[in-house]
Enzyme design. Structure first.
Site, PDB file in Angstrom:
ATOM      1  N   GLN A   1       0.830  -1.204   0.000  1.00  0.00           N
ATOM      2  CA  GLN A   1       0.000   0.000   0.000  1.00  0.00           C
ATOM      3  C   GLN A   1       0.873   1.266   0.000  1.00  0.00           C
ATOM      4  OE1 GLN A   1      -1.947   0.641   3.760  1.00  0.00           O
ATOM      5  NE2 GLN A   1      -3.616   1.822   2.860  1.00  0.00           N
ATOM      6  N   GLY A   2       0.815   2.026  -1.075  1.00  0.00           N
ATOM      7  CA  GLY A   2       1.606   3.259  -1.159  1.00  0.00           C
ATOM      8  C   GLY A   2       0.752   4.487  -0.917  1.00  0.00           C
ATOM      9  N   TYR A   3       0.482   4.755   0.337  1.00  0.00           N
ATOM     10  CA  TYR A   3      -0.294   5.952   0.704  1.00  0.00           C
ATOM     11  C   TYR A   3       0.637   7.022   1.306  1.00  0.00           C
ATOM     12  CZ  TYR A   3      -5.208   4.307   0.283  1.00  0.00           C
ATOM     13  OH  TYR A   3      -6.434   3.894  -0.170  1.00  0.00           O
ATOM     14  N   SER A   4       1.301   6.667   2.445  1.00  0.00           N
ATOM     15  CA  SER A   4       2.028   7.672   3.236  1.00  0.00           C
ATOM     16  C   SER A   4       3.295   8.152   2.532  1.00  0.00           C
ATOM     17  CB  SER A   4       2.431   7.091   4.592  1.00  0.00           C
ATOM     18  OG  SER A   4       1.308   6.557   5.228  1.00  0.00           O
TER      19      SER A   4
ATOM     20  N   GLU B   1      -9.638  -1.065   5.825  1.00  0.00           N
ATOM     21  CA  GLU B   1      -8.370  -1.307   6.516  1.00  0.00           C
ATOM     22  C   GLU B   1      -8.566  -1.202   8.024  1.00  0.00           C
ATOM     23  OE1 GLU B   1      -5.238   1.414   5.404  1.00  0.00           O
ATOM     24  OE2 GLU B   1      -3.834   0.528   6.843  1.00  0.00           O
TER      25      GLU B   1
ATOM     26  N   SER C   1      -3.513   7.176  13.146  1.00  0.00           N
ATOM     27  CA  SER C   1      -3.228   7.136  14.591  1.00  0.00           C
ATOM     28  C   SER C   1      -4.522   7.187  15.424  1.00  0.00           C
ATOM     29  CB  SER C   1      -2.333   8.320  14.971  1.00  0.00           C
ATOM     30  OG  SER C   1      -3.071   9.516  14.887  1.00  0.00           O
TER      31      SER C   1
ATOM     32  N   GLU D   1      -5.288   9.224  17.709  1.00  0.00           N
ATOM     33  CA  GLU D   1      -5.790  10.601  17.817  1.00  0.00           C
ATOM     34  C   GLU D   1      -6.657  10.930  16.596  1.00  0.00           C
ATOM     35  OE1 GLU D   1      -2.627   9.728  18.231  1.00  0.00           O
ATOM     36  OE2 GLU D   1      -2.288  10.143  20.356  1.00  0.00           O
TER      37      GLU D   1
HETATM   38  C1  LIG Z   1       4.774   0.035  11.284  1.00  0.00           C
HETATM   39  C2  LIG Z   1       4.103   0.942  10.296  1.00  0.00           C
HETATM   40  C3  LIG Z   1       3.598   0.413   9.118  1.00  0.00           C
HETATM   41  C4  LIG Z   1       3.002   1.251   8.170  1.00  0.00           C
HETATM   42  N1  LIG Z   1       2.579   0.721   6.980  1.00  0.00           N
HETATM   43  C5  LIG Z   1       2.136   1.561   6.011  1.00  0.00           C
HETATM   44  C6  LIG Z   1       1.837   1.066   4.699  1.00  0.00           C
HETATM   45  O1  LIG Z   1       1.968  -0.146   4.412  1.00  0.00           O
HETATM   46  N2  LIG Z   1       1.439   1.939   3.760  1.00  0.00           N
HETATM   47  C7  LIG Z   1       1.283   3.274   4.007  1.00  0.00           C
HETATM   48  O2  LIG Z   1       0.899   4.015   3.113  1.00  0.00           O
HETATM   49  N3  LIG Z   1       1.561   3.780   5.240  1.00  0.00           N
HETATM   50  C8  LIG Z   1       1.985   2.959   6.237  1.00  0.00           C
HETATM   51  N4  LIG Z   1       2.295   3.460   7.482  1.00  0.00           N
HETATM   52  C9  LIG Z   1       2.178   4.912   7.705  1.00  0.00           C
HETATM   53  C10 LIG Z   1       1.086   5.314   8.665  1.00  0.00           C
HETATM   54  O3  LIG Z   1      -0.177   5.253   8.054  1.00  0.00           O
HETATM   55  C11 LIG Z   1       1.436   6.712   9.188  1.00  0.00           C
HETATM   56  O4  LIG Z   1       2.605   6.564   9.984  1.00  0.00           O
HETATM   57  C12 LIG Z   1       0.326   7.309  10.011  1.00  0.00           C
HETATM   58  O5  LIG Z   1      -0.757   7.666   9.189  1.00  0.00           O
HETATM   59  C13 LIG Z   1       0.803   8.539  10.814  1.00  0.00           C
HETATM   60  O6  LIG Z   1       1.436   9.453   9.976  1.00  0.00           O
HETATM   61  P1  LIG Z   1       2.881  10.032  10.319  1.00  0.00           P
HETATM   62  O7  LIG Z   1       3.780   8.910  10.615  1.00  0.00           O
HETATM   63  O8  LIG Z   1       3.231  10.966   9.215  1.00  0.00           O
HETATM   64  O9  LIG Z   1       2.676  10.863  11.685  1.00  0.00           O
HETATM   65  P2  LIG Z   1       2.089  12.324  11.834  1.00  0.00           P
HETATM   66  O10 LIG Z   1       0.893  12.453  10.946  1.00  0.00           O
HETATM   67  O11 LIG Z   1       3.170  13.297  11.665  1.00  0.00           O
HETATM   68  O12 LIG Z   1       1.577  12.316  13.333  1.00  0.00           O
HETATM   69  C14 LIG Z   1       2.458  12.578  14.436  1.00  0.00           C
HETATM   70  C15 LIG Z   1       1.615  12.685  15.703  1.00  0.00           C
HETATM   71  O13 LIG Z   1       0.695  13.787  15.607  1.00  0.00           O
HETATM   72  C16 LIG Z   1      -0.636  13.348  15.854  1.00  0.00           C
HETATM   73  N5  LIG Z   1      -1.569  14.052  14.969  1.00  0.00           N
HETATM   74  C17 LIG Z   1      -1.396  14.294  13.646  1.00  0.00           C
HETATM   75  N6  LIG Z   1      -2.481  14.960  13.159  1.00  0.00           N
HETATM   76  C18 LIG Z   1      -3.346  15.113  14.193  1.00  0.00           C
HETATM   77  C19 LIG Z   1      -4.627  15.710  14.325  1.00  0.00           C
HETATM   78  N7  LIG Z   1      -5.247  16.254  13.275  1.00  0.00           N
HETATM   79  N8  LIG Z   1      -5.226  15.706  15.550  1.00  0.00           N
HETATM   80  C20 LIG Z   1      -4.612  15.125  16.611  1.00  0.00           C
HETATM   81  N9  LIG Z   1      -3.378  14.559  16.560  1.00  0.00           N
HETATM   82  C21 LIG Z   1      -2.767  14.533  15.367  1.00  0.00           C
HETATM   83  C22 LIG Z   1      -0.638  11.863  15.514  1.00  0.00           C
HETATM   84  O14 LIG Z   1      -1.646  11.186  16.232  1.00  0.00           O
HETATM   85  C23 LIG Z   1       0.757  11.440  15.961  1.00  0.00           C
HETATM   86  O15 LIG Z   1       0.753  11.168  17.335  1.00  0.00           O
HETATM   87  C24 LIG Z   1       2.862   2.637   8.441  1.00  0.00           C
HETATM   88  C25 LIG Z   1       3.359   3.168   9.637  1.00  0.00           C
HETATM   89  C26 LIG Z   1       3.982   2.341  10.553  1.00  0.00           C
HETATM   90  C27 LIG Z   1       4.519   2.957  11.810  1.00  0.00           C
END
Ligand SMILES: Cc1cc2nc3c(=O)[nH]c(=O)nc-3n(C[C@H](O)[C@H](O)[C@H](O)COP(=O)(O)OP(=O)(O)OC[C@H]3O[C@@H](n4cnc5c(N)ncnc54)[C@H](O)[C@@H]3O)c2cc1C
Length: 399
Positions: free
Chosen positions: A128-131, A246, A384, A386
């Site tokens: 899955q290429g989202y993030s 998901e 997350s 949150e």
């Molecule tokens: C082990 C692992 C596997 C993953 N696998 C995939 C994958 O296969 N494909 C893919 O596309 N992605 C994947 N991800 C990515 C995952 O979806 C993102 O890490 C997640 O959406 C959080 O984004 P971020 O890491 O950029 O954190 P950030 O968005 O920067 O968040 C940092 C902190 O800020 C808080 N925060 C952010 N916005 C808000 C808000 N509006 N209100 C309150 N709090 C907030 C968050 O809760 C978090 O605590 C994976 C991540 C991990 C750790």
């Protein structure tokens, strides 16, 4: 709703148990038992996938017309609990739970005819290429650029945290096809082959020492326009639809198996002749967790029965994601308490298939520490906690 097993469901459970006795070979059980991360690695998963595919059980939630088994909600629950307690390998569900349902809803006839059978057979392994770096919770800010060039899109940019990209031969991804107007309107959903020139994968090693996630780089990667799902600019709608599936995962069955392992560990006598399970404070924690787990299971049944009637999970998927992952962290924390000083040795080699190293950590707790470390990420990936609470607040409470 009645949660007791009907005679028909009892018969189904016996059928599942017979199947597991026959097909879940000792090497597969061993691979399942030693899984410290979210998913078991190939090749064990490929073998298990094949066994389930041949039986017609690989995609429990798919409609019969697309190759699903036509099970009721209760049958699906029975199946996953039996698999979890028998230590079946944990299969990646990017094809069956994510890309498949998206194609059924938004794919062309050609896309459905080509991809769905390959998801079922295991011929294709999806990621899955989202993030992207800086675009996780705020996914609509994603930047991976796709520029139209004749019958192709040309992709440049990066994706991060891509689980199992190093095993996958295909990726579904969100790309930016326009920067005009609302951010969400410039996003498109594409399917690509990971062997396409210009696509590369770099490992990211987790705190537990595992290689599960990656960063993927796109350097002029050419993707046929025919690989677009839906219209150009419809990617955000499709992405949200996929995220409901998901997040609307069933957690309780696997958590019950993990909780049983923790209870077992807590009953084992320590050097001083006592067992942690007799400690009143630990007993209280076990009882609380047990009650919360029952609550999660009943909520899952309720949501799954809505799904079985053709409804989308909606905001309930956020509730299940937040509760399920927080419970998984809680259970692994109890495991750490039960394992006591045996949490200290770091022995990733002891979890390798066919390893001949005698582990210092007792067999029953071999994966407790890796699972504890791994589940720290559970309240982040897939959105997350949150962010899930924001969604619940908006969709359920209305603000
Ligand atoms: C082990 C692992 C596997 C993953 N696998 C995939 C994958 O296969 N494909 C893919 O596309 N992605 C994947 N991800 C990515 C995952 O979806 C993102 O890490 C997640 O959406 C959080 O984004 P971020 O890491 O950029 O954190 P950030 O968005 O920067 O968040 C940092 C902190 O800020 C808080 N925060 C952010 N916005 C808000 C808000 N509006 N209100 C309150 N709090 C907030 C968050 O809760 C978090 O605590 C994976 C991540 C991990 C750790």
């Amino acid at each position: 709703m009645d949660l007791a097993l009907s005679p028909a469901d009892e018969a189904f459970r016996s059928e599942v148990r017979r199947f597991l006795d026959e097909k879940l070979t000792p090497d597969l059980r061993d691979a399942g038992k030693k899984t410290g991360g979210v998913l078991t690695d190939p090749p064990a998963t490929a073998k298990w996938h094949k066994a389930l595919y041949e039986k017609g059980w690989i995609a429990p939630a798919w409609p019969k017309e697309y190759g699903g088994p036509g099970w009721t909600e209760m049958q699906r629950y029975v199946f996953s609990s039996e698999c979890a307690s028998a230590h079946a390998p944990i299969l990646a569900n990017f094809g069956t739970r994510m890309c498949g349902p998206v194609l059924m809803r938004f794919g062309t006839l050609e896309q459905k005819a080509f991809y769905l059978p390959r998801i079922l057979s295991g011929e294709d392994y999806w990621c899955q290429g989202y993030s992207e770096p800086g675009s996780g919770s705020d996914l609509a800010s994603l930047q991976l650029k796709a520029v139209r060039d004749g019958d192709h899109y040309v992709l440049n940019g990066t994706k991060i945290w891509t689980t199992h990209a190093h095993f996958a031969n295909r990726m579904f991804c969100l790309v930016r096809t326009s920067s005009a107007g609302k951010r969400q309107e410039g996003i498109t959903f594409l399917l690509l082959e990971t062997k396409t020139p210009g696509f590369s994968v770099q490992p990211i090693i987790t705190l537990a020492g595992d290689h599960e996630v990656n960063q993927c780089f796109f350097d002029n990667v050419r993707v046929p326009v025919a690989n677009r799902v839906g219209e150009e600019g419809q990617g955000w709608t499709i992405a949200k639809y996929l995220l409901e599936f998901e997040r609307g995962n069933a957690y309780a069955a696997a958590l019950q198996a993990k909780f049983a392992a923790v209870r077992h560990a807590a009953r084992i006598e320590r050097n001083d002749g006592t067992a942690l399970a007799d400690d009143p404070e630990f007993k209280r924690k076990l009882a609380e967790t047990d009650i919360e787990l029952q609550g999660l299971m009943v909520t899952e049944h309720r949501v799954m029965s809505q799904l079985a009637q053709g409804q989308n999970p909606g905001p309930a998927s956020s509730l299940l994601k937040a509760r399920g992952t927080e419970m998984s962290q809680r259970i692994t924390e109890l495991g750490i308490e039960a394992l006591s000083f045996y949490v200290a040795p770091f022995e990733p080699e002891a979890r390798l298939q066919g390893a001949n190293v005698a582990p210092v950590v007792p067999e029953h707790g071999l994966v407790f520490m890796p699972q504890y470390l791994n589940t720290r990420a559970a309240t982040i990936y897939g959105g997350s906690s949150e962010v899930q609470r924001n969604i619940m607040s908006k969709l359920i409470l209305g603000f």
